[in-house]
Motif scaffolding. Structure first.
Motif, short mmCIF file in Angstrom:
data_model
loop_
_atom_site.label_atom_id
_atom_site.label_comp_id
_atom_site.label_asym_id
_atom_site.label_seq_id
_atom_site.Cartn_x
_atom_site.Cartn_y
_atom_site.Cartn_z
N ILE A 8 0.87 -1.18 0.00
CA ILE A 8 0.00 0.00 0.00
C ILE A 8 0.90 1.22 0.00
N ALA A 9 0.81 1.99 -1.08
CA ALA A 9 1.68 3.15 -1.26
C ALA A 9 0.96 4.43 -0.86
N ILE A 10 1.65 5.26 -0.10
CA ILE A 10 1.15 6.57 0.31
C ILE A 10 1.89 7.59 -0.54
N GLY A 12 1.74 11.43 -3.15
CA GLY A 12 1.13 12.73 -3.35
C GLY A 12 2.15 13.85 -3.41
N PRO A 13 1.65 15.05 -3.64
CA PRO A 13 2.52 16.23 -3.70
C PRO A 13 3.22 16.49 -2.36
N GLU A 14 4.11 17.44 -2.38
CA GLU A 14 4.84 17.84 -1.18
C GLU A 14 3.87 18.31 -0.09
N SER A 15 4.26 18.06 1.14
CA SER A 15 3.58 18.60 2.32
C SER A 15 2.11 18.18 2.40
N THR A 16 1.88 16.89 2.16
CA THR A 16 0.52 16.36 2.29
C THR A 16 0.42 15.32 3.40
N GLY A 17 1.47 15.21 4.20
CA GLY A 17 1.42 14.33 5.37
C GLY A 17 1.75 12.87 5.09
N LYS A 18 2.41 12.59 3.97
CA LYS A 18 2.69 11.20 3.59
C LYS A 18 3.51 10.44 4.64
N SER A 19 4.61 11.02 5.06
CA SER A 19 5.49 10.31 6.00
C SER A 19 4.80 10.11 7.35
N THR A 20 4.11 11.12 7.81
CA THR A 20 3.41 11.02 9.09
C THR A 20 2.35 9.94 9.05
N ILE A 21 1.51 9.97 8.03
CA ILE A 21 0.41 9.00 7.99
C ILE A 21 0.91 7.59 7.71
N ASP A 80 6.08 4.66 2.07
CA ASP A 80 6.06 6.13 2.10
C ASP A 80 6.61 6.60 0.77
N THR A 81 5.74 6.70 -0.18
CA THR A 81 5.95 7.05 -1.58
C THR A 81 6.51 5.83 -2.32
N THR A 82 6.73 6.01 -3.62
CA THR A 82 7.31 4.97 -4.48
C THR A 82 8.27 5.68 -5.42
N PHE A 83 8.95 4.90 -6.25
CA PHE A 83 9.87 5.56 -7.17
C PHE A 83 9.14 6.26 -8.32
N LEU A 84 7.81 6.21 -8.35
CA LEU A 84 7.06 7.05 -9.29
C LEU A 84 7.38 8.52 -9.01
N THR A 85 7.71 8.82 -7.77
CA THR A 85 8.13 10.18 -7.41
C THR A 85 9.38 10.58 -8.20
N VAL A 86 10.27 9.64 -8.44
CA VAL A 86 11.47 9.94 -9.23
C VAL A 86 11.06 10.42 -10.62
N LEU A 112 -2.54 -0.95 -3.72
CA LEU A 112 -3.40 0.20 -3.43
C LEU A 112 -2.52 1.42 -3.25
N TYR A 113 -2.95 2.52 -3.83
CA TYR A 113 -2.29 3.81 -3.62
C TYR A 113 -3.26 4.70 -2.87
N LEU A 114 -2.78 5.34 -1.83
CA LEU A 114 -3.52 6.41 -1.17
C LEU A 114 -2.87 7.71 -1.61
N LEU A 115 -3.60 8.48 -2.41
CA LEU A 115 -3.11 9.76 -2.91
C LEU A 115 -3.55 10.83 -1.91
N MET A 116 -2.58 11.38 -1.18
CA MET A 116 -2.88 12.37 -0.17
C MET A 116 -3.29 13.70 -0.82
N ASP A 117 -4.41 14.21 -0.35
CA ASP A 117 -4.95 15.45 -0.90
C ASP A 117 -4.12 16.65 -0.44
N ILE A 118 -4.29 17.75 -1.13
CA ILE A 118 -3.53 18.97 -0.84
C ILE A 118 -4.29 19.90 0.10
N ASP A 119 -5.18 19.34 0.90
CA ASP A 119 -6.00 20.15 1.79
C ASP A 119 -5.34 20.47 3.13
N LEU A 120 -4.13 19.97 3.36
CA LEU A 120 -3.39 20.33 4.57
C LEU A 120 -2.61 21.62 4.31
#
Length: 177
Positions: A8-10, A12-21, A80-86, A112-120
């Motif tokens: 399960i990959a978390i 999304g864009p920067e500063s969306t709480g990926k590492s924390t969640i 906490d992310t995948t190499f798709l970020t690369v 499963l991917y959880l795409l963190m929203d930019i609402d933070l």
């Protein structure tokens, strides 16, 4: 006999709480998680990032993930992310993606991917670069996940983000024991 570990990959864009969640979810489900290799790699850079650095981050992320998969006895892990970020960062900052990354993308699947929203709210960090391009990068994440035909869900919420993620994961695990 090797059992297949669900990933399960978390993302999304920067500063969306990926590492924390990711860490919260791993604790909640009592399973392992894969850290974002690029964060450690970039923190040690003394010059602007190059395509070779992106290739190194690709290899590092894959190796880290493989080591966590190999050591887990659980049926799933969090990434906490995948190499798709690369790919996304290479395209955005260097204008192209290393071929090795493009070749590997269809071979590394996540259940499963959880795409963190930019609402933070944006959180400053020396490794974050684009506070005004969050919507742009959110659109890119949608585009890239669709191209991979990924199973993904957007998870938002400023107060209930964790609970929203748990609901998605619980439903996924119920459907995919």
């Amino acid at each position: 006999m090797n059992k297949r570990i669900k990933k399960i990959a978390i993302v999304g864009p920067e500063s969306t709480g990926k590492s924390t969640i990711t860490q919260q979810l791993a604790r909640h489900y009592k399973t392992h998680w894969v850290a974002e290799y690029a964060r450690y790699y970039c923190a040690a850079l003394t010059a602007p990032c190059t395509l070779q650095d992106e290739i190194n981050m690709f290899h590092g992320q894959v190796a880290l993930e493989q080591s966590v998969v190999a050591m887990t006895e659980n049926s799933f892990i969090f990434c906490d992310t995948t190499f798709l970020t690369v790919k996304i960062w290479s395209d955005a900052t260097l204008g192209k993606t290393p071929q090795i990354v493009l070749n590997a993308l269809p071979k590394y699947d996540y259940d499963l991917y959880l795409l963190m929203d930019i609402d933070l709210p944006w959180q400053e960090d020396p490794l974050r670069n684009f506070p005004h391009l969050r919507e742009h990068f959110m659109n890119i994440w949608h585009q890239e996940l669709r191209l991979l035909q990924a199973n993904y869900t957007v998870v938002g919420g400023t107060v209930d983000r964790f609970e929203n993620a748990v609901k998605v994961i619980d439903a996924f695990l119920l459907e995919n024991p």
